[in-house]
Motif scaffolding. Sequence first.
Motif, PDB file in Angstrom:
ATOM      1  N   GLU A   1       0.806  -1.224   0.000  1.00  0.00           N
ATOM      2  CA  GLU A   1       0.000   0.000   0.000  1.00  0.00           C
ATOM      3  C   GLU A   1       0.838   1.273   0.000  1.00  0.00           C
ATOM      4  O   GLU A   1       0.275   2.380   0.033  1.00  0.00           O
ATOM      5  CB  GLU A   1      -0.940  -0.004   1.203  1.00  0.00           C
ATOM      6  CG  GLU A   1      -1.952  -1.147   1.163  1.00  0.00           C
ATOM      7  CD  GLU A   1      -2.693  -1.215  -0.163  1.00  0.00           C
ATOM      8  OE1 GLU A   1      -3.243  -0.173  -0.575  1.00  0.00           O
ATOM      9  OE2 GLU A   1      -2.695  -2.292  -0.791  1.00  0.00           O
ATOM     10  N   ARG A   2       2.158   1.155  -0.048  1.00  0.00           N
ATOM     11  CA  ARG A   2       2.987   2.360  -0.072  1.00  0.00           C
ATOM     12  C   ARG A   2       2.674   3.179  -1.320  1.00  0.00           C
ATOM     13  O   ARG A   2       2.654   2.662  -2.437  1.00  0.00           O
ATOM     14  CB  ARG A   2       4.475   1.997  -0.052  1.00  0.00           C
ATOM     15  CG  ARG A   2       5.368   3.228  -0.088  1.00  0.00           C
ATOM     16  CD  ARG A   2       6.795   2.915   0.252  1.00  0.00           C
ATOM     17  NE  ARG A   2       7.608   4.113   0.328  1.00  0.00           N
ATOM     18  CZ  ARG A   2       8.820   4.158   0.858  1.00  0.00           C
ATOM     19  NH1 ARG A   2       9.345   3.065   1.397  1.00  0.00           N
ATOM     20  NH2 ARG A   2       9.505   5.289   0.882  1.00  0.00           N
ATOM     21  N   VAL A   3       2.454   4.468  -1.106  1.00  0.00           N
ATOM     22  CA  VAL A   3       2.134   5.376  -2.207  1.00  0.00           C
ATOM     23  C   VAL A   3       3.405   6.117  -2.618  1.00  0.00           C
ATOM     24  O   VAL A   3       4.087   6.720  -1.783  1.00  0.00           O
ATOM     25  CB  VAL A   3       1.046   6.380  -1.789  1.00  0.00           C
ATOM     26  CG1 VAL A   3       0.742   7.348  -2.926  1.00  0.00           C
ATOM     27  CG2 VAL A   3      -0.222   5.648  -1.353  1.00  0.00           C
ATOM     28  N   LEU A   4       3.735   6.074  -3.893  1.00  0.00           N
ATOM     29  CA  LEU A   4       4.919   6.781  -4.372  1.00  0.00           C
ATOM     30  C   LEU A   4       4.673   8.288  -4.337  1.00  0.00           C
ATOM     31  O   LEU A   4       3.562   8.763  -4.592  1.00  0.00           O
ATOM     32  CB  LEU A   4       5.264   6.346  -5.790  1.00  0.00           C
ATOM     33  CG  LEU A   4       5.628   4.871  -5.975  1.00  0.00           C
ATOM     34  CD1 LEU A   4       6.050   4.612  -7.425  1.00  0.00           C
ATOM     35  CD2 LEU A   4       6.733   4.441  -5.013  1.00  0.00           C
ATOM     36  N   ALA A   5       5.754   9.025  -4.026  1.00  0.00           N
ATOM     37  CA  ALA A   5       5.659  10.474  -3.903  1.00  0.00           C
ATOM     38  C   ALA A   5       6.710  11.148  -4.786  1.00  0.00           C
ATOM     39  O   ALA A   5       7.729  10.547  -5.140  1.00  0.00           O
ATOM     40  CB  ALA A   5       5.861  10.892  -2.445  1.00  0.00           C
ATOM     41  N   GLU A   6       6.446  12.393  -5.117  1.00  0.00           N
ATOM     42  CA  GLU A   6       7.396  13.190  -5.892  1.00  0.00           C
ATOM     43  C   GLU A   6       8.761  13.152  -5.213  1.00  0.00           C
ATOM     44  O   GLU A   6       8.891  13.355  -4.013  1.00  0.00           O
ATOM     45  CB  GLU A   6       6.907  14.636  -5.973  1.00  0.00           C
ATOM     46  CG  GLU A   6       7.779  15.563  -6.791  1.00  0.00           C
ATOM     47  CD  GLU A   6       7.417  15.542  -8.268  1.00  0.00           C
ATOM     48  OE1 GLU A   6       8.206  16.092  -9.065  1.00  0.00           O
ATOM     49  OE2 GLU A   6       6.351  15.000  -8.611  1.00  0.00           O
ATOM     50  N   GLY A   7       9.800  12.864  -6.009  1.00  0.00           N
ATOM     51  CA  GLY A   7      11.162  12.843  -5.489  1.00  0.00           C
ATOM     52  C   GLY A   7      11.655  11.483  -5.061  1.00  0.00           C
ATOM     53  O   GLY A   7      12.839  11.318  -4.750  1.00  0.00           O
ATOM     54  N   ASP A   8      10.762  10.487  -5.030  1.00  0.00           N
ATOM     55  CA  ASP A   8      11.204   9.125  -4.723  1.00  0.00           C
ATOM     56  C   ASP A   8      12.016   8.561  -5.886  1.00  0.00           C
ATOM     57  O   ASP A   8      11.868   8.979  -7.050  1.00  0.00           O
ATOM     58  CB  ASP A   8      10.002   8.192  -4.516  1.00  0.00           C
ATOM     59  CG  ASP A   8       9.289   8.403  -3.193  1.00  0.00           C
ATOM     60  OD1 ASP A   8       9.878   9.016  -2.279  1.00  0.00           O
ATOM     61  OD2 ASP A   8       8.123   7.959  -3.082  1.00  0.00           O
ATOM     62  N   ILE A   9      12.853   7.572  -5.581  1.00  0.00           N
ATOM     63  CA  ILE A   9      13.410   6.716  -6.619  1.00  0.00           C
ATOM     64  C   ILE A   9      12.975   5.289  -6.299  1.00  0.00           C
ATOM     65  O   ILE A   9      12.953   4.876  -5.144  1.00  0.00           O
ATOM     66  CB  ILE A   9      14.942   6.828  -6.742  1.00  0.00           C
ATOM     67  CG1 ILE A   9      15.664   6.490  -5.430  1.00  0.00           C
ATOM     68  CG2 ILE A   9      15.327   8.226  -7.209  1.00  0.00           C
ATOM     69  CD1 ILE A   9      17.185   6.460  -5.575  1.00  0.00           C
ATOM     70  N   VAL A  10      12.598   4.550  -7.347  1.00  0.00           N
ATOM     71  CA  VAL A  10      12.030   3.221  -7.141  1.00  0.00           C
ATOM     72  C   VAL A  10      12.751   2.213  -8.029  1.00  0.00           C
ATOM     73  O   VAL A  10      12.919   2.433  -9.234  1.00  0.00           O
ATOM     74  CB  VAL A  10      10.507   3.220  -7.389  1.00  0.00           C
ATOM     75  CG1 VAL A  10      10.154   3.726  -8.772  1.00  0.00           C
ATOM     76  CG2 VAL A  10       9.924   1.830  -7.163  1.00  0.00           C
ATOM     77  N   SER A  11      13.191   1.125  -7.418  1.00  0.00           N
ATOM     78  CA  SER A  11      13.839   0.039  -8.144  1.00  0.00           C
ATOM     79  C   SER A  11      12.835  -1.093  -8.327  1.00  0.00           C
ATOM     80  O   SER A  11      12.209  -1.539  -7.363  1.00  0.00           O
ATOM     81  CB  SER A  11      15.063  -0.474  -7.375  1.00  0.00           C
ATOM     82  OG  SER A  11      16.029   0.534  -7.223  1.00  0.00           O
ATOM     83  N   ILE A  12      12.695  -1.545  -9.560  1.00  0.00           N
ATOM     84  CA  ILE A  12      11.739  -2.597  -9.892  1.00  0.00           C
ATOM     85  C   ILE A  12      12.503  -3.766 -10.496  1.00  0.00           C
ATOM     86  O   ILE A  12      13.168  -3.626 -11.531  1.00  0.00           O
ATOM     87  CB  ILE A  12      10.667  -2.097 -10.872  1.00  0.00           C
ATOM     88  CG1 ILE A  12       9.955  -0.854 -10.301  1.00  0.00           C
ATOM     89  CG2 ILE A  12       9.661  -3.201 -11.176  1.00  0.00           C
ATOM     90  CD1 ILE A  12       8.966  -0.220 -11.257  1.00  0.00           C
TER      91      ILE A  12
END
Length: 272
Positions: free
Chosen positions: A88-99
């Motif tokens: 349920e974590r919501v991505l926010a402006e400025g995040d970096i996400v590894s998939i």
Amino acid sequence: MNIEVKTPDQLRLMRRAGLVVAEGLAAMTAAAAPGITTAELDAIGRDVLAGHGADSSFLNYGADYGTGFPGVACISVNDELVHGIPGERVLAEGDIVSIDFGAIVEGWHGDAARTVAVGRISDEDSRLIDATREAMWAGARAMRDGGRVGDVSRAIETYVKRLPERYGTLREYTGHGIGSEMHMEPDVPNWYRMRPTPRLSVGMALAIEPMLTTGSNQTLELDDEWTVVSRDGSRGSHWENTVAITERGLWVLTEPDGGEERLGDLFGPLGD
């Protein structure tokens, strides 16, 4: 060490799996915007797998030894470095996400990872992402028939050490062989060790995956028994591709173009 050597037809099946991985990663990274949850990203990956009749390399992975992984993609945000559980974590402006995403086609695996920006990110994070991606390509270009696993490790480490910034390179987590299983011999460390390493040959495939942080290489595993975070809270980046050695050269099975643009004269795919 028993390293699996694939036939040309088996590499072609891995290429099919790799193209599913590439499509899934493209769809998930394109959707990584402020307001989306990591579970929603995972659902996109599930849809891509279903559309191709492919199975997930990740779903329920590890169930024989404990808690099986509950997603089809590992989605790790900011100081989560690898193995983040979609939720349920919501991505926010400025995040970096590894998939990190894997697919199985007729019993053969493809595995790759990308790190992307969520909206506008800092220059420091942008340089981190670029450094990790280029370290992966440095490692890929070091693969060759008759070479050694250590050549890949040395190329990654040399690239990272020559950068003006200082990055932490994860040591507990490495690249690996891949084929009829997702994780196989040999391990492919992202740093060089002064000892003999296995020789590479035509038909071998490696998942090359440097993982860098803006701080220390020390990590912690969360209570969920999967998510790995940096001990000092620094952000991380993860880039991975499945790369095979053919009689013609190198074939990046998880890139849409097979790696042609980045490999140049080293590019050597199999025909249909």
